[in-house]
Design a protein around this motif. Sequence first.
Motif, PDB file in Angstrom:
ATOM      1  N   GLY A 573       6.110 -10.453  28.058  1.00 28.98           N
ATOM      2  CA  GLY A 573       5.700 -11.700  27.406  1.00 28.98           C
ATOM      3  C   GLY A 573       6.332 -11.789  26.029  1.00 28.98           C
ATOM      4  N   PRO A 574       6.001 -12.852  25.269  1.00 29.72           N
ATOM      5  CA  PRO A 574       6.681 -13.094  23.998  1.00 29.72           C
ATOM      6  C   PRO A 574       6.448 -11.954  22.992  1.00 29.72           C
ATOM      7  N   LEU A 575       7.499 -11.615  22.250  1.00 28.05           N
ATOM      8  CA  LEU A 575       7.423 -10.520  21.285  1.00 28.05           C
ATOM      9  C   LEU A 575       7.540 -11.060  19.865  1.00 28.05           C
ATOM     10  N   PRO A 576       6.943 -10.334  18.910  1.00 30.98           N
ATOM     11  CA  PRO A 576       7.096 -10.730  17.508  1.00 30.98           C
ATOM     12  C   PRO A 576       8.515 -10.455  17.036  1.00 30.98           C
ATOM     13  N   PRO A 577       8.931 -11.097  15.939  1.00 30.40           N
ATOM     14  CA  PRO A 577      10.277 -10.839  15.408  1.00 30.40           C
ATOM     15  C   PRO A 577      10.343  -9.439  14.795  1.00 30.40           C
ATOM     16  N   PRO A 578      11.553  -8.966  14.458  1.00 31.39           N
ATOM     17  CA  PRO A 578      11.678  -7.667  13.800  1.00 31.39           C
ATOM     18  C   PRO A 578      10.769  -7.591  12.580  1.00 31.39           C
ATOM     19  N   GLY A 579      10.232  -6.413  12.318  1.00 32.75           N
ATOM     20  CA  GLY A 579       9.258  -6.263  11.237  1.00 32.75           C
ATOM     21  C   GLY A 579       9.741  -5.375  10.115  1.00 32.75           C
ATOM     22  N   LEU A 580       8.779  -4.756   9.448  1.00 32.99           N
ATOM     23  CA  LEU A 580       9.063  -3.946   8.263  1.00 32.99           C
ATOM     24  C   LEU A 580       9.223  -2.483   8.646  1.00 32.99           C
ATOM     25  N   ASP A 581      10.122  -1.796   7.929  1.00 31.79           N
ATOM     26  CA  ASP A 581      10.209  -0.356   8.134  1.00 31.79           C
ATOM     27  C   ASP A 581       9.179   0.333   7.242  1.00 31.79           C
ATOM     28  N   LEU A 582       9.106   1.670   7.354  1.00 33.05           N
ATOM     29  CA  LEU A 582       8.078   2.416   6.631  1.00 33.05           C
ATOM     30  C   LEU A 582       8.066   2.101   5.136  1.00 33.05           C
ATOM     31  N   LEU A 583       9.256   2.130   4.527  1.00 33.55           N
ATOM     32  CA  LEU A 583       9.308   1.924   3.086  1.00 33.55           C
ATOM     33  C   LEU A 583       8.918   0.500   2.726  1.00 33.55           C
ATOM     34  N   GLU A 584       9.341  -0.445   3.559  1.00 29.44           N
ATOM     35  CA  GLU A 584       8.949  -1.844   3.335  1.00 29.44           C
ATOM     36  C   GLU A 584       7.445  -2.025   3.551  1.00 29.44           C
ATOM     37  N   MET A 585       6.900  -1.278   4.512  1.00 26.21           N
ATOM     38  CA  MET A 585       5.444  -1.346   4.732  1.00 26.21           C
ATOM     39  C   MET A 585       4.714  -0.871   3.488  1.00 26.21           C
ATOM     40  N   LEU A 586       5.220   0.225   2.883  1.00 29.93           N
ATOM     41  CA  LEU A 586       4.564   0.737   1.679  1.00 29.93           C
ATOM     42  C   LEU A 586       4.654  -0.291   0.546  1.00 29.93           C
ATOM     43  N   ASP A 587       5.836  -0.927   0.423  1.00 29.86           N
ATOM     44  CA  ASP A 587       5.978  -1.977  -0.590  1.00 29.86           C
ATOM     45  C   ASP A 587       4.959  -3.089  -0.334  1.00 29.86           C
ATOM     46  N   ALA A 588       4.870  -3.488   0.957  1.00 29.69           N
ATOM     47  CA  ALA A 588       3.974  -4.590   1.315  1.00 29.69           C
ATOM     48  C   ALA A 588       2.518  -4.205   1.058  1.00 29.69           C
ATOM     49  N   ALA A 589       2.184  -2.938   1.348  1.00 28.41           N
ATOM     50  CA  ALA A 589       0.814  -2.484   1.094  1.00 28.41           C
ATOM     51  C   ALA A 589       0.517  -2.564  -0.395  1.00 28.41           C
ATOM     52  N   GLY A 590       1.502  -2.163  -1.202  1.00 27.06           N
ATOM     53  CA  GLY A 590       1.322  -2.197  -2.649  1.00 27.06           C
ATOM     54  C   GLY A 590       1.099  -3.617  -3.156  1.00 27.06           C
ATOM     55  N   GLU A 591       1.704  -4.568  -2.439  1.00 30.28           N
ATOM     56  CA  GLU A 591       1.571  -5.967  -2.863  1.00 30.28           C
ATOM     57  C   GLU A 591       0.437  -6.680  -2.133  1.00 30.28           C
ATOM     58  N   GLY A 592      -0.310  -5.949  -1.311  1.00 30.01           N
ATOM     59  CA  GLY A 592      -1.456  -6.529  -0.624  1.00 30.01           C
ATOM     60  C   GLY A 592      -1.083  -7.315   0.630  1.00 30.01           C
ATOM     61  N   ARG A 593       0.173  -7.271   1.037  1.00 33.00           N
ATOM     62  CA  ARG A 593       0.563  -8.014   2.241  1.00 33.00           C
ATOM     63  C   ARG A 593       0.259  -7.222   3.505  1.00 33.00           C
ATOM     64  N   LEU A 594       0.267  -5.900   3.398  1.00 31.22           N
ATOM     65  CA  LEU A 594      -0.074  -5.062   4.549  1.00 31.22           C
ATOM     66  C   LEU A 594      -1.476  -4.528   4.304  1.00 31.22           C
ATOM     67  N   ARG A 595      -2.379  -4.683   5.298  1.00 25.53           N
ATOM     68  CA  ARG A 595      -3.791  -4.374   5.029  1.00 25.53           C
ATOM     69  C   ARG A 595      -4.337  -3.217   5.865  1.00 25.53           C
ATOM     70  N   ALA A 596      -3.659  -2.868   6.954  1.00 26.13           N
ATOM     71  CA  ALA A 596      -4.175  -1.771   7.790  1.00 26.13           C
ATOM     72  C   ALA A 596      -3.014  -1.046   8.444  1.00 26.13           C
TER      73      ALA A 596
END
Lengths: 888, 191
Positions: A573-596
């Motif tokens: 079925g339909p898939l999400p677009p490419p996402g964040l790598d580990l380091l980008e996830m950490l950046d996003a977590a720091g900015e509150g965009r990644l929550r879990a």
Amino acid sequence: MVRLLLNGTPVDAPEGATLLQALRAHGLNVPTLCHDARMQPASACRLCEVEVDGQERPLCACATPVAEGMSVHTHGEALEGYRKGLIEMLARRYPGEIPALDPDHPFHRLLLHYQVPATGPWVPSKLDESHPYLRLDMNRCVDCYRCVHICEEVQGHSIWKVVGRGAEAHVEPGDAGRLLDSPCVSCGACADTCPTGAIQDWARYRHGTPITWTRSVCSYCGTGCELEIGSTSDRLVDIRPAQDAPVNRGHLCVKGRFGLGFNDAEDRVTSPMVRRGGEWEAVTWDEALDEAAALLLRVKEAHGPTAIGVLGSSRGTNEEAFLTQKLARVGLGTGNVDCCARVCHAPSAAGLGLALGTGAATNSFADIDLAALVMVVGANPTENHPIVGLRIKHRALKGMPLIVIDPRRTELAELATVHLRPRPGTNIPLFQALAHVIVNEGLYDHPFVAARTEGFEAYLASLQEWAPERAAATCGVDADDIRKAARLYATTGPAYMCNGLGVTEQVQGSDGILALVHLALLTGNLGKPGSGVNPLRGQNNVQGCAQMGCEPKRLTGYQPYDQVIAKHEALWGPLPPPGLDLLEMLDAAGEGRLRAMLVFGYDLYLTTANAHRTAAALAQLEGMVVVDLFMTETAKAFGTVFLPAASTFEKEGTFMNGERRVQRVRAAIAPRGQSRSDLDILLELAKRLGVGDQFQYHSPEDVWNEVRKLWTAVAGVAYHRLEHPGGLQWPCPDELHPGTSILHAKTFPVGDRAQFRPIAFHPSAEVVDEAFPFLLNTGRSLQHFNAGTMTVRTENTKLTRDDVLELNPADAAALGVLDDEEVTVESHHGAFQAHAHLTDRVRPGEPFGIFHSAKAFVNRAMGPGRDPKTHTPEFKRTAVRIRKMVQA
Amino acid sequence: MNHPMPPETSEAPLAPGQRLPRSERKEFSAEALQEIAAIAAKYPDKLAATLPALHIAQREFGFTSLDAMKAVAKALSIPEGHVFGVASFYTMYQKQPVGKYHLQVCTNISCALSGGAQLLEKVCQRAGVQPGEGPSKDGLWSVEEVECLAACGSGPCLQVNHDIYDEYVDERKLDEIMQACKRGEYREWAK
């Protein structure tokens, strides 16, 4: 084939076989004491002597080649009497009480078979119980010298020595007294081969010989050694190497051979846990899984699927990694899925993928034996990939030219024909200068470059800025050494190149790999035996984990989205677009965009550079689900749900080693306590996330069969084909295909021609100055493994410290630091403490921090530098200052 | 590479390396390395050069110390265990320091019949050391009881270092030999 008569029966034996091989192949059991198939025949014990018609005296079967028409008698009365006589001589000084106590050793079985009583004394002074894994009782030694030979011939050390002459001659370990004090690397080969138990594993001495042996794959580095796990009803006892494994050929290193103690460590968590009011609380599986699913669904609902990050485990199986990415993409709808390849060999995969089309090793470990030259770049395989390191070492000891590029004088560097020691972070100028010499001296492979590459002219122009003299000044090496190495590499073919993290964990990581690929392209060292560019992968299944699609910008098979998304969507079925790598996830977590986050077997807090920043980012998460065996630093600090996982010894599946080899992993014992395999946990989570119908698998094999549908390179790798030693190496597109050991023989996946690309050098932001005068490098040691999660829970801790800073004695003298004294290492980013180990294998000004220890936590001092293409952090170059710890 | 913890005290028996006295020198001179390389070049297998290399080591290091053996292993790129085994097998590699004049007395059967044991006693008296004790206080003498010196018809025999030896050695002759040593007429050990 030659035909010979064995006790009157005509049989065929392959030409070149020894008589002993022929006898054993036909079920004729001639006794031996000094023989081991891994070594040259010694003909010392004389027990295998047989009568050959036409020969005046009996011949040693182990050292006699078969010949046409040979007529052999193996068990005549005279021979058997002679054998009994030999055994009687040994038995006279063999301690009488030992054989009955410990009957399961070859020599003890011989005593029983020939009805010879042992009548010698046992003296306590010949006992050495110092070593945590090997118990020495030299009263039992029968002077077969197998330990001496295996140490020399297989391990390439010579810890065991024969001392004295005549009746006084005996075997002793090292020259320091006890085995523990010798430079022994604890590979256990001597205990494997010892026929009496004079040298034996403590585990077997304490718990007896295991009842069952389960064939599986080592759970440490990416070499992929096959081993056999010895167990009694529910206890792991011991590990031994698989004798017929093509990768390790009957040998293992200290980690694989002895590092199993973690499985029964006291602090292993075997019950699901949930953090309530800040404290961990043991709960039922249902509660924990519900809590985990609720967290993920709540965050998805409130912040969208991109607020969730998933990390697969490079320690788990391919099947688990595959389901991890499927759960992320199908179950949670997020493309944020990655694994620890991000912090090690992502640049290798990216560089090789960009240049050639496949981001994996081009050749196999067996190519080391076929190479005319080996070049080791930024890798220390005798410690980190010991079985690969040994292959190289054995070749070098026999005179093969060896080039080592490493700031440290490693064990291989000491054997090297040329050792180039660049300052950390100056790989690009050095690699470009090597190419400069090869091109400008006309040493490149003209036909190969003409037929199979493009972009040569632009590349040639870009090389000109790095004449050897200029590179020499930047890198701190001798220009003539650069020339010597370049000429040697270009003119001694085929040349096998392997690289480690010294290339990738730099801010120029991907470019470094690209520059190495260029060297191989220039010299035509691709697509043929004994050549290639081969990243030495760090974990048992880090190759597999990324290859299974735990990669934010790639799908199953490390295949780009655009090429295979249709195939995936047809199935999933339909898939999400490419996402964040580990380091980008950490950046996003720091900015509150990644929550879990959902984290499988990965201590990311301890192992990611710039730990203070990692902590600040992870602290902002609403919750983190950790699946692991232990309360890792990550789980302790940030986990909210803990799901206890089964270890490698407790589950089924496959691993993929660093040469694209898929091998079977088998369960030797049941999971401890309530632990469950990651696979079970993934299926349970899928059910709770409402996608259970997409996760209908009855076995790991079911999962693998789905991988085969989505990735044609492994379509032929069926489980039933993995029963034979060594499994299969992909590409293996159909079930009749034998697998591929060497890639790019005729074309590249990118097309007929590989592309040369100009490379610019962007120096690191980490520079030394008066305040921070040292350039810190980091890495691993032989006895410990990565985050130390496993090895610090084994007796490897008795062999060596895990928190060590290698420091040049000149630096130590200037700082007033003594050997084994504690020091504080500070950078702009943080600090850590370690024990100084004074050694001139590091240069002045370039200390080396061993990173395994959570006590030391080296990554607190690492900076924010990243490779711009893959975001792999700069672990290998940090400006620091060092202070003696003030005694409290 | 091991990063060992501080050593614990051990009651285990001492290993060869610790039983053996250490030499001051730890590495070969450049000339000795050249000499060894030239010898190794004559053989198809480097192991074959072990014996001559050990002789060079004994000359350079003064005696065949553990460091001398390690240096040979390193110079020839052969296993240390092999060198150790060879060196410990042959008695003429001295595993401990010897005096400037190493007095070797044969006590095998022919020499024994003509007073070899008595000669050994006298040598020990005059040198002031017992066999295997290492050099005398003045560093001049060391004594060893050796196997046949290949002059069975004319014992008792005495050998000084590797190049001077005498037959029919009685007290007078022994005194002459030792005086000649003291006057420096004979080549010193390892010179």
